[in-house]
Design a protein around this motif. Structure first.
Motif, PDB file in Angstrom:
ATOM      1  N   ALA A 111       0.815  -1.224   0.000  1.00 37.46           N
ATOM      2  CA  ALA A 111       0.000   0.000   0.000  1.00 37.46           C
ATOM      3  C   ALA A 111       0.842   1.265   0.000  1.00 37.46           C
ATOM      4  O   ALA A 111       0.385   2.317  -0.442  1.00 37.46           O
ATOM      5  CB  ALA A 111      -0.930  -0.006   1.212  1.00 37.46           C
ATOM      6  N   THR A 112       2.078   1.189   0.468  1.00 34.47           N
ATOM      7  CA  THR A 112       2.921   2.387   0.545  1.00 34.47           C
ATOM      8  C   THR A 112       3.731   2.626  -0.721  1.00 34.47           C
ATOM      9  O   THR A 112       4.431   3.625  -0.823  1.00 34.47           O
ATOM     10  CB  THR A 112       3.877   2.285   1.750  1.00 34.47           C
ATOM     11  OG1 THR A 112       4.651   1.097   1.636  1.00 34.47           O
ATOM     12  CG2 THR A 112       3.109   2.286   3.065  1.00 34.47           C
ATOM     13  N   GLN A 113       3.650   1.720  -1.673  1.00 38.38           N
ATOM     14  CA  GLN A 113       4.396   1.906  -2.915  1.00 38.38           C
ATOM     15  C   GLN A 113       3.630   2.851  -3.839  1.00 38.38           C
ATOM     16  O   GLN A 113       2.420   3.009  -3.744  1.00 38.38           O
ATOM     17  CB  GLN A 113       4.608   0.562  -3.614  1.00 38.38           C
ATOM     18  CG  GLN A 113       5.540  -0.350  -2.854  1.00 38.38           C
ATOM     19  CD  GLN A 113       5.781  -1.649  -3.583  1.00 38.38           C
ATOM     20  OE1 GLN A 113       5.330  -1.837  -4.707  1.00 38.38           O
ATOM     21  NE2 GLN A 113       6.506  -2.546  -2.937  1.00 38.38           N
ATOM     22  N   GLU A 114       4.404   3.465  -4.757  1.00 40.31           N
ATOM     23  CA  GLU A 114       3.770   4.356  -5.732  1.00 40.31           C
ATOM     24  C   GLU A 114       2.900   3.532  -6.677  1.00 40.31           C
ATOM     25  O   GLU A 114       3.205   2.385  -6.983  1.00 40.31           O
ATOM     26  CB  GLU A 114       4.833   5.091  -6.554  1.00 40.31           C
ATOM     27  CG  GLU A 114       5.504   6.201  -5.793  1.00 40.31           C
ATOM     28  CD  GLU A 114       6.424   6.993  -6.698  1.00 40.31           C
ATOM     29  OE1 GLU A 114       6.079   7.207  -7.879  1.00 40.31           O
ATOM     30  OE2 GLU A 114       7.489   7.388  -6.208  1.00 40.31           O
ATOM     31  N   ASN A 115       1.846   4.148  -7.136  1.00 41.89           N
ATOM     32  CA  ASN A 115       0.911   3.530  -8.086  1.00 41.89           C
ATOM     33  C   ASN A 115       0.271   2.249  -7.547  1.00 41.89           C
ATOM     34  O   ASN A 115      -0.117   1.370  -8.316  1.00 41.89           O
ATOM     35  CB  ASN A 115       1.597   3.229  -9.423  1.00 41.89           C
ATOM     36  CG  ASN A 115       2.168   4.471 -10.059  1.00 41.89           C
ATOM     37  OD1 ASN A 115       1.610   5.561  -9.915  1.00 41.89           O
ATOM     38  ND2 ASN A 115       3.278   4.332 -10.752  1.00 41.89           N
ATOM     39  N   SER A 116       0.161   2.106  -6.238  1.00 45.19           N
ATOM     40  CA  SER A 116      -0.493   0.913  -5.687  1.00 45.19           C
ATOM     41  C   SER A 116      -2.003   1.146  -5.671  1.00 45.19           C
ATOM     42  O   SER A 116      -2.471   2.266  -5.481  1.00 45.19           O
ATOM     43  CB  SER A 116       0.007   0.626  -4.275  1.00 45.19           C
ATOM     44  OG  SER A 116      -0.414   1.639  -3.379  1.00 45.19           O
ATOM     45  N   PRO A 117      -2.768   0.092  -5.898  1.00 44.76           N
ATOM     46  CA  PRO A 117      -4.223   0.238  -5.856  1.00 44.76           C
ATOM     47  C   PRO A 117      -4.694   0.653  -4.457  1.00 44.76           C
ATOM     48  O   PRO A 117      -4.111   0.259  -3.445  1.00 44.76           O
ATOM     49  CB  PRO A 117      -4.744  -1.159  -6.202  1.00 44.76           C
ATOM     50  CG  PRO A 117      -3.591  -1.897  -6.786  1.00 44.76           C
ATOM     51  CD  PRO A 117      -2.363  -1.255  -6.240  1.00 44.76           C
ATOM     52  N   ALA A 118      -5.769   1.412  -4.410  1.00 40.61           N
ATOM     53  CA  ALA A 118      -6.300   1.919  -3.142  1.00 40.61           C
ATOM     54  C   ALA A 118      -6.851   0.790  -2.268  1.00 40.61           C
ATOM     55  O   ALA A 118      -6.885   0.906  -1.044  1.00 40.61           O
ATOM     56  CB  ALA A 118      -7.388   2.949  -3.411  1.00 40.61           C
ATOM     57  N   TYR A 119      -7.246  -0.303  -2.883  1.00 37.56           N
ATOM     58  CA  TYR A 119      -7.839  -1.388  -2.083  1.00 37.56           C
ATOM     59  C   TYR A 119      -6.801  -2.090  -1.193  1.00 37.56           C
ATOM     60  O   TYR A 119      -7.165  -2.776  -0.246  1.00 37.56           O
ATOM     61  CB  TYR A 119      -8.588  -2.386  -2.963  1.00 37.56           C
ATOM     62  CG  TYR A 119      -7.744  -3.211  -3.897  1.00 37.56           C
ATOM     63  CD1 TYR A 119      -7.162  -4.397  -3.473  1.00 37.56           C
ATOM     64  CD2 TYR A 119      -7.542  -2.805  -5.219  1.00 37.56           C
ATOM     65  CE1 TYR A 119      -6.402  -5.158  -4.333  1.00 37.56           C
ATOM     66  CE2 TYR A 119      -6.781  -3.564  -6.078  1.00 37.56           C
ATOM     67  CZ  TYR A 119      -6.209  -4.744  -5.634  1.00 37.56           C
ATOM     68  OH  TYR A 119      -5.454  -5.496  -6.484  1.00 37.56           O
ATOM     69  N   PHE A 120      -5.496  -1.916  -1.490  1.00 40.25           N
ATOM     70  CA  PHE A 120      -4.468  -2.479  -0.593  1.00 40.25           C
ATOM     71  C   PHE A 120      -4.573  -1.845   0.798  1.00 40.25           C
ATOM     72  O   PHE A 120      -4.440  -2.527   1.812  1.00 40.25           O
ATOM     73  CB  PHE A 120      -3.062  -2.272  -1.149  1.00 40.25           C
ATOM     74  CG  PHE A 120      -2.633  -3.330  -2.124  1.00 40.25           C
ATOM     75  CD1 PHE A 120      -2.980  -4.664  -1.962  1.00 40.25           C
ATOM     76  CD2 PHE A 120      -1.847  -2.983  -3.209  1.00 40.25           C
ATOM     77  CE1 PHE A 120      -2.558  -5.628  -2.855  1.00 40.25           C
ATOM     78  CE2 PHE A 120      -1.418  -3.943  -4.113  1.00 40.25           C
ATOM     79  CZ  PHE A 120      -1.783  -5.268  -3.941  1.00 40.25           C
ATOM     80  N   THR A 121      -4.790  -0.539   0.840  1.00 42.33           N
ATOM     81  CA  THR A 121      -4.933   0.150   2.126  1.00 42.33           C
ATOM     82  C   THR A 121      -6.175  -0.347   2.853  1.00 42.33           C
ATOM     83  O   THR A 121      -6.143  -0.611   4.060  1.00 42.33           O
ATOM     84  CB  THR A 121      -5.014   1.677   1.922  1.00 42.33           C
ATOM     85  OG1 THR A 121      -3.863   2.107   1.195  1.00 42.33           O
ATOM     86  CG2 THR A 121      -5.091   2.405   3.248  1.00 42.33           C
ATOM     87  N   LEU A 122      -7.269  -0.497   2.113  1.00 42.04           N
ATOM     88  CA  LEU A 122      -8.509  -0.984   2.710  1.00 42.04           C
ATOM     89  C   LEU A 122      -8.330  -2.414   3.240  1.00 42.04           C
ATOM     90  O   LEU A 122      -8.738  -2.724   4.361  1.00 42.04           O
ATOM     91  CB  LEU A 122      -9.647  -0.943   1.673  1.00 42.04           C
ATOM     92  CG  LEU A 122     -11.002  -1.465   2.152  1.00 42.04           C
ATOM     93  CD1 LEU A 122     -11.531  -0.607   3.288  1.00 42.04           C
ATOM     94  CD2 LEU A 122     -11.977  -1.523   1.005  1.00 42.04           C
TER      95      LEU A 122
END
Length: 133
Positions: free
Chosen positions: A101-112
């Motif tokens: 989730a902290t990488q650039e261009n990562s999908p928002a659902y990783f944070t969720l």
């Protein structure tokens, strides 16, 4: 009142140390005294009003069961073992999802997914630690 005679020579031959012999002797003596006391109580409780106290094998067996029920070691329920395994898996999942989730261009659902895994993991931990069984 010693009911049991313990042959310490046999214990020494078996490899008991002096402290081990003392602990063994104390334990056996305490257990035999407690068994005598409980057996008498069962005998007294089950006697007929007009008869003398008679302590039979059932009284001794019941006394032994009562004593053993207090000595049994609590076993960890299987669900707690599975819950702990789930906690470990969710922790690993949180580590992976957090790094993604902290990488650039990562999908928002990783944070969720990270937040959901963390909440579920903490919830399982709390339930497991506060449960009596």
């Amino acid at each position: 009142m010693d009911i049991v005679e313990i042959k310490t020579g046999i214990l020494k031959q078996s490899g008991f140390t002096e402290s081990g012999i003392k602990r063994y002797t104390d334990t056996v003596t305490d257990y035999s005294s407690l068994l005598l006391e409980k057996s008498k109580k069962f005998g007294e409780a089950r006697k007929a009003i007009d008869s003398e106290v008679e302590i039979n094998y059932e009284n001794v067996q019941d006394a032994s069961k009562v004593i053993m029920s207090h000595l049994e070691i609590d076993k960890t329920p299987k669900w707690k073992l599975w819950a702990q395994a789930g906690e470990y898996l969710l922790t690993a999942g949180c580590g992976y999802l957090g790094s993604q989730a902290t990488q650039e261009n990562s999908p928002a659902y990783f944070t969720l997914l990270f937040v959901i895994a963390a909440v579920i993991g903490v919830g399982i931990f709390i339930v497991r630690k506060t449960s009596k069984n």
